[in-house]
Structures are given as structure tokens and as C-alpha cells.
Design a protein around this motif. Structure first.
Motif, PDB file in Angstrom:
ATOM      1  N   GLY A 166      -0.114 137.663  46.301  1.00 32.66           N
ATOM      2  CA  GLY A 166       1.095 138.402  46.343  1.00 32.66           C
ATOM      3  C   GLY A 166       2.281 137.795  46.667  1.00 32.66           C
ATOM      4  N   ALA A 167       2.518 136.282  46.778  1.00 34.80           N
ATOM      5  CA  ALA A 167       3.822 135.832  47.136  1.00 34.80           C
ATOM      6  C   ALA A 167       4.987 136.109  45.990  1.00 34.80           C
ATOM      7  CB  ALA A 167       3.500 134.247  47.038  1.00 34.80           C
ATOM      8  N   LYS A 168       4.528 135.959  44.836  1.00 35.33           N
ATOM      9  CA  LYS A 168       5.759 136.324  43.808  1.00 35.33           C
ATOM     10  C   LYS A 168       6.105 137.829  43.786  1.00 35.33           C
ATOM     11  CE  LYS A 168       6.759 135.698  39.002  1.00 35.33           C
ATOM     12  NZ  LYS A 168       6.527 134.999  37.622  1.00 35.33           N
ATOM     13  N   ALA A 169       4.722 138.824  44.075  1.00 34.22           N
ATOM     14  CA  ALA A 169       5.301 140.152  44.157  1.00 34.22           C
ATOM     15  C   ALA A 169       6.312 140.557  45.379  1.00 34.22           C
ATOM     16  CB  ALA A 169       3.874 140.898  44.537  1.00 34.22           C
ATOM     17  N   ARG A 170       6.265 139.702  46.505  1.00 33.76           N
ATOM     18  CA  ARG A 170       7.208 140.168  47.406  1.00 33.76           C
ATOM     19  C   ARG A 170       8.487 139.198  47.057  1.00 33.76           C
ATOM     20  NH1 ARG A 170       2.219 139.520  50.248  1.00 33.76           N
ATOM     21  NH2 ARG A 170       1.733 141.265  51.326  1.00 33.76           N
TER      22      ARG A 170
END
Length: 319
Positions: free
Chosen positions: A157-161
């Protein structure tokens, strides 16, 4: 938000600044309109064919945008579907984004804005909306790719955030720009059509069809005001009575036996759609008086669908 009706580019009309749909197809009067544009309240006047064409191009672009994109809803659905994004460090096991790109709408706005005639009341909010669409479009594509490739399963979820802040801001800005342009476009088409009504002869299909359209737009204004503030619900009844009376008048006109079915001058389909809208309005009013928030939301969504369906019917039958 509503679609607008398209307009006959051959007629000289004054454009008054208005809401929610393509500018209606032109209804032809029995006698030709005066060569001078009729007097109207201050605002945009469309005396030349090229200006009418540009107004119609804006209408088509706006309707193309509304057909697939409600940025406010896209944003709400996105945030509702991805609550874990707000929880720092929580790994994502899912990611959902329901919006599509706005390539087609952007091309339509670029086409309208490339026309040389100046329509200041629409050109300025049009530029703002185009800029907002250009900002949100790559972010939408990025979010859709992230969902399709399920990258969240590898990056937790790093890119989502990383995407979340710019995406939320861009969707919010696109929603505000869409509403602002729709308000300006609605004002212009209302002015235009009020001026046109004054050139038409009572008793003709063109007059009564346009009268129904104008009364329906007043009803839409009353409905939106009531959705914003429940104290405005009683005002819907007056607007609804005017729509009902105008639609009854349209329904009493006799069909021309020589008219092709696709161009029925009685516009029977249009009248039927307005009858359904009248029923939908009463359902919505009942929900606003007695129902839950969910029932009001459902009734309102159905109402705006009926409203747009009525505009489509008007565009597809002639006068």
C-alpha cells in the motif's frame, strides 16, 4: 447534475445565463424569427452561427463529461472502499478505484475552446474545468493501473498512500470546476431559451415543447434547493404544478399525420418522460418529508436520471 439540450444553430437567439443536461434541439416557429436578436437581460447574446455552434460544442462536451463522470461520487466511493489507506503502516489487501479517464471529455472541451468566437461567460469557467481535468486525468489512470496490477500486494500500500493526497485533491477540484461550469452553462442556455420562447407562437409544438423544458428547469432548481435545505421542500409544489400544466398543454396538440414517426411533432415520448418525472418528483418529496437519508438519496438519484432521460427524449423528437 443534468444534461443540456442542443440548439438549432440557424436561429438568432439571446442567451441567458442557468443547471444540471445538451442544449435542446431547436423547435421551429411557424414564421421566421426577426433578423434582430430579441432584447434580453444583460448577459451573453448569440447573434452569429459560429457562436451558437460554440455554445452547442460546450454543451456536448459537458454532457460527455457527465455521462461517465461524477467526481464527487467517485471520490466518496474511493474513500469508502479504501479505509485502510488512512491507517499508516496497515498493509493493503485490496484497492478499488471506480473512475475512468477523461480523455474523450478533454478532447471535446479542446474542440469547443479552439473555436474562435468568444463566449466569455463560458470560456473562463471552461478553461478552469479543462485545467482541472488535465490534472486529474493522469492520476485516475495511475490509480486504475495500481488496482488492475494489484501492486498493493507487493508494496503493502505504499504507492496507494503516496497517490492518495494528490488524487483526493484533484477529484475535489474537478468536482468543483464541473459544478461551476455547469452553473454557467445552465445560466446561458436558460437565457437563450427564454428569449427564444418569446419568438414562438403559442399553440405550436415548438412553443409548448420549449415551455415544458423551461418549467422543468425551474423545477430542477427547486428540487436542488430542497435537497440542500429541507425547508425549501414546499416550493417544489408550485414548480411541479407549472410543469404539469405545461405538459398537459403539450399533450393536447394533435399529431401531424404526415410527420415521420421519428419526428413526431407532438413529442409523445417527451410528454411521457415528463409525466414520469412528475411522478418521480412526488416520490422524492414524500421521501424528503418522511424517509431516511438513504431513501432520499435513492429517490434523488432516480429523479436526476429521469430528468436526463427527458432531455434525451426532447433532443430526439422534433418540432
Amino acid at each position: 447534475m443534468t444534461a443540456f439540450r442542443t440548439h438549432n444553430a440557424a436561429r438568432l437567439v439571446a442567451v441567458l445565463a442557468l443547471p444540471l443536461t445538451v442544449v435542446l434541439a431547436g423547435c421551429k416557429p411557424d414564421a421566421p424569427a426577426s433578423s434582430a436578436a430579441p432584447t434580453a437581460a444583460p448577459g451573453l447574446v448569440v447573434p452569429e452561427k459560429q457562436q451558437v455552434e460554440k455554445l452547442n460544442a460546450y454543451v456536448m462536451a459537458y454532457n460527455k463529461l457527465l455521462q461517465w463522470h461524477s467526481f464527487g461520487k467517485i471520490l466518496r466511493d474511493y474513500q469508502r472502499a479504501n479505509p485502510k489507506i488512512a491507517k499508516a503502516g496497515a498493509p493493503l489487501d485490496s484497492y478499488s478505484f471506480g473512475g475512468g479517464d477523461v480523455d474523450a471529455a478533454l478532447r471535446a472541451f479542446e474542440k469547443a475552446m479552439a473555436m474562435t468566437q468568444s463566449l466569455p461567460e463560458l470560456d473562463e469557467p471552461g478553461k478552469a474545468l479543462k485545467a482541472a481535468l488535465e490534472t486529474v486525468n493522469p492520476l485516475i489512470k495511475e490509480a486504475r493501473t495500481y488496482e488492475s496490477t494489484k501492486e498493493y500486494l507487493s508494496d503493502k500500500g505504499a504507492k496507494a498512500r503516496q497517490m492518495d493526497g494528490p488524487l483526493v485533491a484533484a477529484l475535489s477540484a474537478a468536482n468543483k470546476a464541473t459544478v461551476a461550469f455547469g452553473t454557467a452553462l445552465s445560466a446561458q442556455t436558460l437565457k437563450r431559451d427564454e428569449a427564444e420562447l418569446a419568438t414562438l407562437k403559442p399553440g405550436t409544438v415548438g412553443f409548448h415543447k420549449l415551455k415544458v423544458s423551461l418549467e422543468t428547469r425551474k423545477l430542477a432548481t427547486a428540487v436542488k434547493a430542497a435537497l440542500d435545505d429541507k425547508q425549501n421542500v414546499p416550493a417544489i409544489d408550485t414548480a411541479l404544478q407549472a410543469v404539469s400544466a405545461a405538459n398537459t398543454e403539450l399533450g393536447t396538440l394533435r399529431k401531424d399525420p404526415k410527420a415521420p414517426p421519428a419526428w413526431d411533432p407532438v413529442c409523445a415520448m417527451y410528454k411521457d418522460k415528463i409525466d414520469s418525472l412528475i411522478g418521480g418528483t412526488r416520490t422524492l418529496v414524500a421521501a424528503m418529508k418522511d424517509g431516511s437519508g438513504k431513501s432520499v438519496g435513492e429517490a434523488a438519484s432516480q429523479w436526476f436520471d429521469m430528468r436526463n432521460s427527458a432531455v434525451d427524449a426532447s433532443n430526439n423528437c422534433g418540432g
